[in-house]
Structures are given as C-alpha cells and as structure tokens.
Design an enzyme around this catalytic site. Structure first.
Site, mmCIF file in Angstrom:
data_model
loop_
_atom_site.group_PDB
_atom_site.id
_atom_site.type_symbol
_atom_site.label_atom_id
_atom_site.label_comp_id
_atom_site.label_asym_id
_atom_site.label_seq_id
_atom_site.Cartn_x
_atom_site.Cartn_y
_atom_site.Cartn_z
ATOM 1 N N ASN A 149 0.800 -1.229 0.000
ATOM 2 C CA ASN A 149 0.000 0.000 0.000
ATOM 3 C C ASN A 149 0.828 1.273 0.000
ATOM 4 O O ASN A 149 0.299 2.351 -0.237
ATOM 5 C CB ASN A 149 -0.941 0.000 1.217
ATOM 6 C CG ASN A 149 -0.211 -0.204 2.528
ATOM 7 O OD1 ASN A 149 0.612 -1.119 2.653
ATOM 8 N ND2 ASN A 149 -0.476 0.628 3.502
ATOM 9 N N GLN A 178 -4.930 -4.001 -1.871
ATOM 10 C CA GLN A 178 -4.488 -3.083 -2.924
ATOM 11 C C GLN A 178 -4.381 -3.771 -4.281
ATOM 12 O O GLN A 178 -3.931 -3.165 -5.248
ATOM 13 C CB GLN A 178 -3.126 -2.452 -2.563
ATOM 14 C CG GLN A 178 -3.147 -1.611 -1.293
ATOM 15 C CD GLN A 178 -3.902 -0.285 -1.448
ATOM 16 O OE1 GLN A 178 -4.208 0.163 -2.565
ATOM 17 N NE2 GLN A 178 -4.214 0.354 -0.335
ATOM 18 N N CYS A 320 -2.577 5.319 7.243
ATOM 19 C CA CYS A 320 -2.645 4.553 8.491
ATOM 20 C C CYS A 320 -1.447 4.803 9.377
ATOM 21 O O CYS A 320 -1.526 4.690 10.583
ATOM 22 C CB CYS A 320 -2.706 3.064 8.194
ATOM 23 S SG CYS A 320 -3.681 2.687 6.772
HETATM 24 N N1 PMP Z 1 -4.357 -3.904 4.073
HETATM 25 C C1 PMP Z 1 -3.890 -2.983 3.228
HETATM 26 C C2 PMP Z 1 -2.782 -3.345 2.289
HETATM 27 C C3 PMP Z 1 -4.440 -1.686 3.220
HETATM 28 O O1 PMP Z 1 -3.970 -0.772 2.357
HETATM 29 C C4 PMP Z 1 -5.493 -1.381 4.115
HETATM 30 C C5 PMP Z 1 -6.102 0.011 4.157
HETATM 31 N N2 PMP Z 1 -5.170 1.034 4.243
HETATM 32 C C6 PMP Z 1 -5.950 -2.397 4.978
HETATM 33 C C7 PMP Z 1 -5.361 -3.639 4.922
HETATM 34 C C8 PMP Z 1 -7.067 -2.148 5.963
HETATM 35 O O2 PMP Z 1 -8.270 -1.897 5.321
HETATM 36 P P1 PMP Z 1 -9.480 -1.208 6.107
HETATM 37 O O3 PMP Z 1 -8.923 0.048 6.692
HETATM 38 O O4 PMP Z 1 -10.491 -0.961 5.077
HETATM 39 O O5 PMP Z 1 -9.906 -2.154 7.157
#
Ligand code: PMP
Length: 377
Positions: A149, A178, A320
């Site tokens: 990501n 992704q 994140c």
């Molecule tokens: N895995 C990856 C590779 C992500 O990019 C994300 C979101 N940034 C997530 C997991 C988590 O997804 P969500 O926030 O929709 O639960």
C-alpha cells in the site's frame, strides 16, 4: 481539486451507492428471519456471494462478509492461529505488511506464538530463499500482502503458494486489499484472502474474507452464528450487495483502467525525473496505481500541506501510519535512506484519474518544488 490519494480510499461508484440505497429501501429485512421477506433478503445475500465468486473465478471457496480488511485480517490470522495451535506455533510475516496484519501477528506473539520475519529485497519483495530457510513443520501460518500500500510493489504470491504446498499444515493468508481491480487476483493454493470495499470504489465499512477451508479457522466473534458461524451479528445485506457490485465493476474495468494508469504513471515518472534532488521510491515494476516519491531533506507532512494548498490531495507514507512519528518500516526494509523516507509522499490513482489531471499536477508540482528547493539535500 485533484485527488491522488486513492490508496487511502476511493470515491464510491454511483451505481454502487444506488444499489446500497435500493436494497436498504426494498430489502431492509433480516436475512435470518424465517418469514417471506427475510427469505428474500437471504436470497439477495446469497446472490451477492455468488456474484463475487463468479467475478473472481472462485470455486469451492466461501465468501464471508466483514466490516473491512482490518476485520478480515484479524479474523483469518487469529482464527487460524487458534485453530492450528496444537499443530505448531510459528507464524511467518514481513515488516512490509499493513498494521492490520503486523499488529495482529505481534499480538499473537504475546500469546505464545513464535513470530518470524522474512527478509525483503531492495525491490521490496519477499526474499524467497530466506522464506524457504524459515519454513519448518512448526509453521502454521504464512501471511503476505499481494500489493504493497505504500510503494505498490507486487509480491510473488504464486511462488509462495507453490513453496507452501510442501508444508500442508501452513495456512497461506493474502491481504489483497491493494490488488483487487488492479491485478488478476491469485487464488490458486491460497487459503484465505482479505479485501476492503472502499479501495475499489465500493463503500467504507465493507470487507470480504475468502476462505478455502472452513475447518481451518475458529471464530473470533461469537453470537448468533451468522456468516457460517464466523461473524455473528445481523448481516448488513445492503452494504454486502453494494460490495458485490463494486467487485464486479472493478473486475470488468480492470484492464482498461490499468492501461490508462500505466500511461499516467510513466508520464509522471518522466516528469518528476527532470527535477534535481527528487527521487522515485516505487520500483519500476510496481502496480501503476501507486507512485511513491521523495524530496530528501523536506518532511513528508510539509509536502502534503504544500500540495494541499495547491489543491492536490496526496499522503505521506500511508494514511494509516502517517500520524505516527516513527520512520516507516517498509521503506527502511527496502534500504531507502532515512531522508528519502522522511521526505516521501505517495500519489495514488484510480478509475477517476484522467490524463488531463496530469497537467494540473505538473503545475502544482512545479510550484511546490520551487517552494522547497532550498531545503533539498
Ligand atoms: N491492508 C492494506 C494493504 C491496506 O492498504 C489497508 C487500508 N489502508 C488495509 C489492509 C485495511 O483496510 P481497512 O482500513 O479498510 O480495514
């Protein structure tokens, strides 16, 4: 406004929103109710599961609806570790993983599981030789993302799946958040796959877990036994139907969108390369929907603000982790210098990214570059 932060979230497709509204209005019933309307809702839910299975060419796998990939990852990793703990204790992951995987593995470590990190090459890919050396009969779980990501690099999912065939006790979990709608999803010899609706023009709060063997997993949420006993709680039929639509659309549009994004990505790489001092962090063979670049000497947050003032929405390493001050582990594992990590920003594109947007981005980039030029190392 130019929105280049699609790896953080995408704009819901209007037809997906329409489905959500329509199902909420006409089929708001509880699919677990035995009356005629409940049965209708239950049928709709089943149709949504089947639509996902046919869009992704699945066969005997089970589609479980969740609230997002964070839940799907938690459900799979904890559920499998608890179920398989009598067979072994070792879990293999890498520092490349999203926190919704990495932090789950770290939590499992505190519960007595043995966590091993596989090395990463300079291109940000799993080091297959190192993975081979870590494998043993004690390994019960290997988890690896399909597309990163932060940098967009693609992992050798097929090679890992092939290697794991020699270790039948080891469950292979793939975080494909992704990847969906960007690459053909690899499902062969993969035991579970996590998806998140809002990353492919679906809705936030909707996720999927694809499981190939229900016996490999213990529920982590207990209650009324919905979603095959794995995710108790009244099922949100409208959002799940909308998600099935988003998956179908993403798959239908994948090839055209990716051809367009290859052009966008290359044009931006060529343009950015002309600016002295700016580096491109994403490997050349990364998924074209993500382009990570760095202005060494300038903080990523400063750059995000500067671009925002020019009407361009981008992010630092990832939404994140950008609130945490620590140096990003993914970029560190790839041997990227600290100043290139601290000065990194991520541009990410989707179906709504137009070639015409590039001109606007070029103007903004030029202005930001002039503002921070003196600081570049
Ligand atoms: N895995 C990856 C590779 C992500 O990019 C994300 C979101 N940034 C997530 C997991 C988590 O997804 P969500 O926030 O929709 O639960």
């Amino acid at each position: 406004m130019l929105y280049f932060d699609n790896a953080a979230t995408t704009k819901p497709d209007s037809s997906v929103l329409d489905s959500f509204m329509k199902v909420n209005q006409q089929y708001f019933y509880n699919p677990n109710s035995p009356h005629a309307k409940g049965v209708e809702a239950s049928r709709l839910l089943q149709q949504a599961r089947n639509q996902i299975k046919s869009a992704l060419n699945l066969n005997d796998e089970t589609v479980i609806f969740t609230s997002g990939a964070t839940e799907s990852n938690n459900m799979a990793l904890k559920g499998v570790a608890y179920q398989k703990k009598q067979f072994g204790r070792t879990i293999i992951t890498s520092v490349l993983e999203h926190p919704s995987v990495l932090e789950v593995c770290r939590a499992l470590e505190t519960q007595g599981f043995v966590l091993k990190y596989v090395n990463v090459t300079k291109a940000g890919r799993i080091d297959m030789d190192h993975l081979k050396s870590l494998m043993s009969s004690d390994v019960i779980l290997v988890t690896c993302m399909h597309v990163n990501n932060i940098m967009g690099q693609v992992q050798p999912i097929e090679d890992i799946a092939t290697l794991l065939k020699d270790y039948p006790k080891a469950h292979f979990h793939v975080d494909a958040v992704q990847a969906l709608g960007k690459l053909p999803l690899i499902t062969q010899d993969v035991d579970s796959i996590a998806l998140s609706g809002h990353k492919f023009n679906g809705l936030k709060g909707q996720g999927v877990l694809i499981l190939n063997n229900m016996h490999n997993i213990e529920p982590i949420i207990h209650g009324g036994g919905q979603e095959y006993g794995l995710r108790s709680g009244t099922v949100n039929v409208p959002i799940d139907v909308a998600s099935a639509k988003a998956i179908r659309l993403a798959e239908e549009r994948r090839s055209d969108m990716m051809s367009a994004l290859v052009q966008v990505n290359q044009t931006l790489r060529d343009f950015i390369s002309q600016y002295k001092g700016v580096c491109i962090n994403s490997p050349i063979d990364a998924s074209p929907h993500i382009l990570n670049i760095a202005f060494p000497g300038v903080r990523g947050e400063v750059l995000v603000n500067a671009f925002s003032k020019q009407g361009v929405m981008i992010s630092t390493t990832s939404a994140c982790s950008s609130k945490h001050a620590k140096v990003n582990e993914v970029l560190q594992a790839m041997g990227i210098s600290t100043s290139c990590i601290l000065g990194s920003i991520r541009l990410s594109f989707d179906i709504n990214t137009q070639h015409a947007d590039i001109q606007q981005f070029k103007h903004a980039f030029d202005k930001v570059y002039k503002e921070v030029k003196e600081l570049l190392e």
